[in-house]
Design a protein around this motif. Structure first.
Motif, PDB file in Angstrom:
ATOM      1  N   ASN A 156      -2.865  20.973  11.668  1.00 24.03           N
ATOM      2  CA  ASN A 156      -3.044  19.651  11.072  1.00 24.03           C
ATOM      3  C   ASN A 156      -4.348  19.030  11.553  1.00 24.03           C
ATOM      4  OD1 ASN A 156      -2.711  16.693  10.700  1.00 24.03           O
ATOM      5  ND2 ASN A 156      -0.755  17.349   9.880  1.00 24.03           N
ATOM      6  N   GLU A 157      -5.116  18.479  10.624  1.00 25.10           N
ATOM      7  CA  GLU A 157      -6.397  17.892  10.977  1.00 25.10           C
ATOM      8  C   GLU A 157      -6.339  16.372  11.070  1.00 25.10           C
ATOM      9  OE1 GLU A 157      -9.531  19.337   8.506  1.00 25.10           O
ATOM     10  OE2 GLU A 157      -8.741  21.363   8.535  1.00 25.10           O
ATOM     11  N   PHE A 158      -5.211  15.773  10.858  1.00 25.59           N
ATOM     12  CA  PHE A 158      -5.049  14.328  10.927  1.00 25.59           C
ATOM     13  C   PHE A 158      -6.068  13.610  10.056  1.00 25.59           C
ATOM     14  CE2 PHE A 158      -3.150  15.740  14.937  1.00 25.59           C
ATOM     15  CZ  PHE A 158      -1.907  15.174  14.808  1.00 25.59           C
ATOM     16  N   ALA A 159      -6.182  14.023   8.808  1.00 28.12           N
ATOM     17  CA  ALA A 159      -7.103  13.370   7.884  1.00 28.12           C
ATOM     18  C   ALA A 159      -6.450  12.097   7.348  1.00 28.12           C
ATOM     19  CB  ALA A 159      -7.452  14.314   6.734  1.00 28.12           C
ATOM     20  N   PHE A 160      -7.080  10.972   7.608  1.00 29.62           N
ATOM     21  CA  PHE A 160      -6.611   9.699   7.088  1.00 29.62           C
ATOM     22  C   PHE A 160      -7.575   9.316   5.980  1.00 29.62           C
ATOM     23  CE2 PHE A 160      -5.281   9.858  11.557  1.00 29.62           C
ATOM     24  CZ  PHE A 160      -3.918   9.696  11.404  1.00 29.62           C
ATOM     25  N   VAL A 161      -7.081   9.261   4.738  1.00 32.42           N
ATOM     26  CA  VAL A 161      -7.943   9.076   3.581  1.00 32.42           C
ATOM     27  C   VAL A 161      -7.610   7.764   2.882  1.00 32.42           C
ATOM     28  CG1 VAL A 161      -8.697  10.055   1.379  1.00 32.42           C
ATOM     29  CG2 VAL A 161      -8.097  11.584   3.288  1.00 32.42           C
ATOM     30  N   GLU A 162      -8.629   6.926   2.701  1.00 35.40           N
ATOM     31  CA  GLU A 162      -8.433   5.642   2.041  1.00 35.40           C
ATOM     32  C   GLU A 162      -8.564   5.794   0.531  1.00 35.40           C
ATOM     33  OE1 GLU A 162      -9.899   1.000   2.280  1.00 35.40           O
ATOM     34  OE2 GLU A 162     -11.163   2.556   3.190  1.00 35.40           O
ATOM     35  N   HIS A 163      -7.631   5.160  -0.187  1.00 35.70           N
ATOM     36  CA  HIS A 163      -7.649   5.061  -1.642  1.00 35.70           C
ATOM     37  C   HIS A 163      -7.673   3.575  -1.985  1.00 35.70           C
ATOM     38  CE1 HIS A 163      -6.605   9.338  -1.873  1.00 35.70           C
ATOM     39  NE2 HIS A 163      -5.719   9.082  -0.912  1.00 35.70           N
ATOM     40  N   GLU A 164      -7.722   3.261  -3.257  1.00 31.59           N
ATOM     41  CA  GLU A 164      -7.814   1.858  -3.680  1.00 31.59           C
ATOM     42  C   GLU A 164      -6.641   1.010  -3.190  1.00 31.59           C
ATOM     43  OE1 GLU A 164      -7.910  -0.699  -7.803  1.00 31.59           O
ATOM     44  OE2 GLU A 164      -8.848   1.283  -7.783  1.00 31.59           O
ATOM     45  N   ASP A 165      -5.420   1.555  -3.269  1.00 29.54           N
ATOM     46  CA  ASP A 165      -4.230   0.766  -2.944  1.00 29.54           C
ATOM     47  C   ASP A 165      -3.443   1.283  -1.739  1.00 29.54           C
ATOM     48  OD1 ASP A 165      -3.400   3.109  -4.169  1.00 29.54           O
ATOM     49  OD2 ASP A 165      -1.749   2.163  -5.243  1.00 29.54           O
ATOM     50  N   ARG A 166      -3.917   2.365  -1.099  1.00 29.61           N
ATOM     51  CA  ARG A 166      -3.134   2.986  -0.027  1.00 29.61           C
ATOM     52  C   ARG A 166      -4.020   3.872   0.836  1.00 29.61           C
ATOM     53  NH1 ARG A 166      -3.104   5.754  -4.476  1.00 29.61           N
ATOM     54  NH2 ARG A 166      -3.016   8.014  -4.532  1.00 29.61           N
ATOM     55  N   TRP A 167      -3.429   4.299   1.943  1.00 33.24           N
ATOM     56  CA  TRP A 167      -4.016   5.320   2.798  1.00 33.24           C
ATOM     57  C   TRP A 167      -3.086   6.518   2.796  1.00 33.24           C
ATOM     58  CZ3 TRP A 167      -8.338   5.399   6.123  1.00 33.24           C
ATOM     59  CH2 TRP A 167      -9.093   4.220   6.137  1.00 33.24           C
ATOM     60  N   THR A 168      -3.644   7.709   2.595  1.00 39.66           N
ATOM     61  CA  THR A 168      -2.894   8.936   2.768  1.00 39.66           C
ATOM     62  C   THR A 168      -3.055   9.328   4.229  1.00 39.66           C
ATOM     63  OG1 THR A 168      -3.364   9.607   0.506  1.00 39.66           O
ATOM     64  CG2 THR A 168      -2.618  11.328   2.013  1.00 39.66           C
ATOM     65  N   LEU A 169      -1.933   9.463   4.907  1.00 45.44           N
ATOM     66  CA  LEU A 169      -1.939   9.742   6.338  1.00 45.44           C
ATOM     67  C   LEU A 169      -1.761  11.243   6.552  1.00 45.44           C
ATOM     68  CD1 LEU A 169       0.448   6.821   7.312  1.00 45.44           C
ATOM     69  CD2 LEU A 169      -2.055   6.785   7.207  1.00 45.44           C
ATOM     70  N   GLY A 170      -2.696  11.871   7.194  1.00 47.09           N
ATOM     71  CA  GLY A 170      -2.686  13.319   7.380  1.00 47.09           C
ATOM     72  C   GLY A 170      -1.686  13.777   8.421  1.00 47.09           C
ATOM     73  N   LEU A 171      -0.422  13.574   8.157  1.00 49.06           N
ATOM     74  CA  LEU A 171       0.635  13.931   9.101  1.00 49.06           C
ATOM     75  C   LEU A 171       1.495  15.089   8.606  1.00 49.06           C
ATOM     76  CD1 LEU A 171       1.747  10.271   9.923  1.00 49.06           C
ATOM     77  CD2 LEU A 171       0.121  11.700  11.193  1.00 49.06           C
ATOM     78  N   ARG A 172       1.118  15.661   7.476  1.00 51.13           N
ATOM     79  CA  ARG A 172       1.914  16.718   6.847  1.00 51.13           C
ATOM     80  C   ARG A 172       2.154  17.865   7.825  1.00 51.13           C
ATOM     81  NH1 ARG A 172       2.972  17.968   1.491  1.00 51.13           N
ATOM     82  NH2 ARG A 172       3.529  20.131   1.162  1.00 51.13           N
ATOM     83  N   GLY A 173       3.399  18.300   7.883  1.00 51.27           N
ATOM     84  CA  GLY A 173       3.773  19.430   8.718  1.00 51.27           C
ATOM     85  C   GLY A 173       4.171  19.065  10.137  1.00 51.27           C
ATOM     86  N   LEU A 174       3.951  17.814  10.532  1.00 52.68           N
ATOM     87  CA  LEU A 174       4.322  17.416  11.894  1.00 52.68           C
ATOM     88  C   LEU A 174       5.824  17.176  11.983  1.00 52.68           C
ATOM     89  CD1 LEU A 174       1.480  14.937  12.907  1.00 52.68           C
ATOM     90  CD2 LEU A 174       1.730  17.348  13.500  1.00 52.68           C
ATOM     91  N   PRO A 175       6.470  17.728  12.999  1.00 49.93           N
ATOM     92  CA  PRO A 175       7.906  17.498  13.158  1.00 49.93           C
ATOM     93  C   PRO A 175       8.176  16.210  13.933  1.00 49.93           C
ATOM     94  CG  PRO A 175       7.140  18.998  14.843  1.00 49.93           C
ATOM     95  CD  PRO A 175       5.945  18.708  13.952  1.00 49.93           C
ATOM     96  N   VAL A 176       9.339  15.636  13.697  1.00 51.07           N
ATOM     97  CA  VAL A 176       9.800  14.517  14.515  1.00 51.07           C
ATOM     98  C   VAL A 176      10.265  15.140  15.829  1.00 51.07           C
ATOM     99  CG1 VAL A 176      11.434  12.624  14.748  1.00 51.07           C
ATOM    100  CG2 VAL A 176      10.462  13.159  12.504  1.00 51.07           C
ATOM    101  N   ALA A 177       9.446  14.971  16.867  1.00 44.51           N
ATOM    102  CA  ALA A 177       9.690  15.625  18.150  1.00 44.51           C
ATOM    103  C   ALA A 177      10.501  14.761  19.109  1.00 44.51           C
ATOM    104  CB  ALA A 177       8.359  16.003  18.799  1.00 44.51           C
TER     105      ALA A 177
END
Length: 137
Positions: A2-23
């Motif tokens: 996971n690269e923790f990419a936080f990407v801004e869009h017009e109405d939201r942020w996509t948070l680069g958390l895909r694949g991370l488990p609730v530890a």
């Protein structure tokens, strides 16, 4: 990885958390979820935990961290993030690989949730429905 990419869009942020488990899950007056080893989601306001397509109607439970009414959140332990979005209206939506959806809306009076990640990233749902964002740079 996971690269923790936080990407801004017009109405939201996509948070680069895909694949991370609730530890880890911890409860005091807040419900805190450790995602992987570097990201914390801290929920202070009421949230909805639902299951089914797009947070459907199959099962819905309200979580109230201030009342320690969060037992249903234990089902998140070990689940991996499929999608994480912070809306500029102050809402947060997390979708997990076990079909559960966690949604936390902004509160008119206090910070409903926050997310801290690596590199100094921080997202906070501000009172009244704004999203504050800090980066490490």
């Amino acid at each position: 990885m996971n690269e923790f990419a936080f990407v801004e869009h017009e109405d939201r942020w996509t948070l680069g958390l895909r694949g991370l488990p609730v530890a880890k899950i911890s409860v005091d007056y807040r419900l805190s979820l450790l995602l992987g080893t570097d990201a914390w989601v801290v929920l202070e306001g009421p949230c909805r935990l639902s299951q089914g397509a797009a947070g459907g109607d199959d099962r819905r439970e309200m979580l109230d961290p201030q009342q320690q009414d969060v037992a249903a959140a234990l089902a998140l332990f070990g689940a991996k993030v499929v999608s994480a979005v912070a809306f500029k209206t102050g809402s947060l939506r997390l979708v997990f690989d076990n079909g559960l959806h966690l949604t936390c809306r902004a509160d008119p009076s206090f910070e409903a949730w926050q997310l801290t990640g690596p590199g100094g990233w921080r997202f906070v749902s501000m009172p009244g429905g704004e999203l504050a964002v800090w980066s490490g740079s």
